[in-house]
Design an enzyme around this catalytic site. Structure first.
Site, PDB file in Angstrom:
ATOM      1  N   LEU A 155       0.836  -1.190   0.000  1.00  0.00           N
ATOM      2  CA  LEU A 155       0.000   0.000   0.000  1.00  0.00           C
ATOM      3  C   LEU A 155       0.877   1.248   0.000  1.00  0.00           C
ATOM      4  O   LEU A 155       1.826   1.361   0.774  1.00  0.00           O
ATOM      5  CB  LEU A 155      -0.887   0.011   1.260  1.00  0.00           C
ATOM      6  CG  LEU A 155      -1.873   1.183   1.387  1.00  0.00           C
ATOM      7  CD1 LEU A 155      -3.061   0.953   0.459  1.00  0.00           C
ATOM      8  CD2 LEU A 155      -2.340   1.325   2.841  1.00  0.00           C
ATOM      9  N   HIS A 156       0.576   2.184  -0.894  1.00  0.00           N
ATOM     10  CA  HIS A 156       1.325   3.435  -0.924  1.00  0.00           C
ATOM     11  C   HIS A 156       0.399   4.576  -1.327  1.00  0.00           C
ATOM     12  O   HIS A 156      -0.378   4.468  -2.265  1.00  0.00           O
ATOM     13  CB  HIS A 156       2.526   3.361  -1.863  1.00  0.00           C
ATOM     14  CG  HIS A 156       2.218   2.874  -3.240  1.00  0.00           C
ATOM     15  ND1 HIS A 156       1.995   1.539  -3.541  1.00  0.00           N
ATOM     16  CD2 HIS A 156       2.103   3.541  -4.415  1.00  0.00           C
ATOM     17  CE1 HIS A 156       1.759   1.405  -4.834  1.00  0.00           C
ATOM     18  NE2 HIS A 156       1.807   2.609  -5.389  1.00  0.00           N
ATOM     19  N   LEU A 157       0.495   5.645  -0.572  1.00  0.00           N
ATOM     20  CA  LEU A 157      -0.312   6.845  -0.809  1.00  0.00           C
ATOM     21  C   LEU A 157       0.519   7.849  -1.591  1.00  0.00           C
ATOM     22  O   LEU A 157       1.611   8.225  -1.173  1.00  0.00           O
ATOM     23  CB  LEU A 157      -0.747   7.447   0.527  1.00  0.00           C
ATOM     24  CG  LEU A 157      -1.558   8.744   0.465  1.00  0.00           C
ATOM     25  CD1 LEU A 157      -2.925   8.496  -0.169  1.00  0.00           C
ATOM     26  CD2 LEU A 157      -1.712   9.343   1.871  1.00  0.00           C
TER      27      LEU A 157
END
Length: 314
Positions: A155-157
């Protein structure tokens, strides 16, 4: 209280909203980033390398880290799609460390941690400064979002400036994956999706309609996300994008139809099939999934992605 310690600075700190400290933005050249063994593991290897050499401030890995906390690391994006582009990634030992994408989010387990993650992202976005870029800062602003169908894990924003002015933008999916507010899912939309449905129970997770997501990327024309002007190809889109003076709407990214891609499903029991069918949200204006469309084929081959980032949208 959110505290972020900028790399190569012991004095500056972000003490959270609404008045964070400033962190100079100095994007490193591509050759500053370590070589990954495989494209698909690039982000995991970045985090692993940083944690291994975190105490050694002279190690080259610190050149590609914008800031860090005890639960996350914020990296510069190697193939930045705007003048400012950061990736906020949870550490493996954090509560979000086992989440690969928004399709792995279990509201009952992750919602509160996501709120903290998003708050830190907003604080970092507010702290990004460049004293030599006053004009860009006045006309554009920092946007936060997830790709509905990412090409990399975990997960990466994305924390990215709304100018989208970059030589790394080379094809339609590079444009649409960030300028389509349906595919680029903001933290507010993701949190709202979970809250509005009133999801309870440990056996329900968020799911993304991958067919519609890919259809949006493939079928959306070259249009300016600020003024709506249509372009015929990437060069003309980029040319218009650089001169467009239309101000981005204040509520851009907050009021979207991203729920057309988001739904819920029961988590499969051990060794069994899903307990129920996916509850897909209806989308009247999205095209149906294309049969046989494969996510890795669509985003490009790993070798091509690894070499120049042309097939990557991360």
């Amino acid at each position: 209280e959110v505290k972020v310690v900028p790399v190569n600075s012991k004095k500056q700190k972000i003490r959270g909203l609404p008045h964070p400290s400033s962190i100079p933005y100095n994007h490193p050249p591509p050759d500053s980033f370590p070589q990954s063994n495989h494209f698909w593991s690039a982000l995991n290897e970045l985090v692993s390398s940083f944690e291994k050499h975190e105490s050694n401030k002279s190690h080259p890995i610190h050149r590609v880290v914008f800031c860090s906390t005890s639960t996350l690391v914020c990296f510069y994006d190697k193939y930045h799609k705007a003048r400012k582009h950061l990736l906020l990634i949870p550490r493996p030992t954090s509560p979000l460390g086992n989440v690969n994408s928004i399709s792995d989010i279990v509201p009952s387990q992750h919602l509160n941690y996501l709120r903290e993650f998003h708050s830190t992202g907003r604080a970092i976005a507010s702290a990004v400064t460049d004293t030599n870029d006053d004009e860009n800062r006045q006309q554009h602003r920092m946007l936060l979002g997830y790709h509905a169908q990412p090409s990399l894990t975990p997960l990466h924003l994305h924390i990215i400036s709304s100018d989208f002015d970059s030589d790394c933008i080379k094809n339609k999916k590079h444009i649409n994956s960030f300028t389509s507010s349906k595919f680029f899912v903001s933290p507010d939309v993701l949190e709202g999706h979970m809250q509005e449905r009133g999801v309870v129970g440990d056996d329900v997770k968020v799911v993304v309609d991958s067919g519609r997501a890919l259809s949006i990327i493939n079928a959306t024309p070259f249009s300016c996300f600020r003024c709506g002007v249509l372009s015929s190809n990437v060069p003309t889109w980029k040319q218009h994008n650089r001169v467009c003076s239309t101000r981005l709407a204040d509520d851009y990214g907050a009021q979207t139809n991203a729920s057309s891609l988001l739904g819920f499903e029961r988590i499969s029991s051990a060794g069994g099939e899903s307990k129920s069918k996916k509850r897909k949200a209806q989308c009247a204006d999205a095209k149906p999934p294309t049969a046989g469309k494969d996510i890795r084929k669509f985003f490009g081959s790993p070798d091509k992605d690894k070499s120049d980032g042309e097939g990557s949208i991360y």
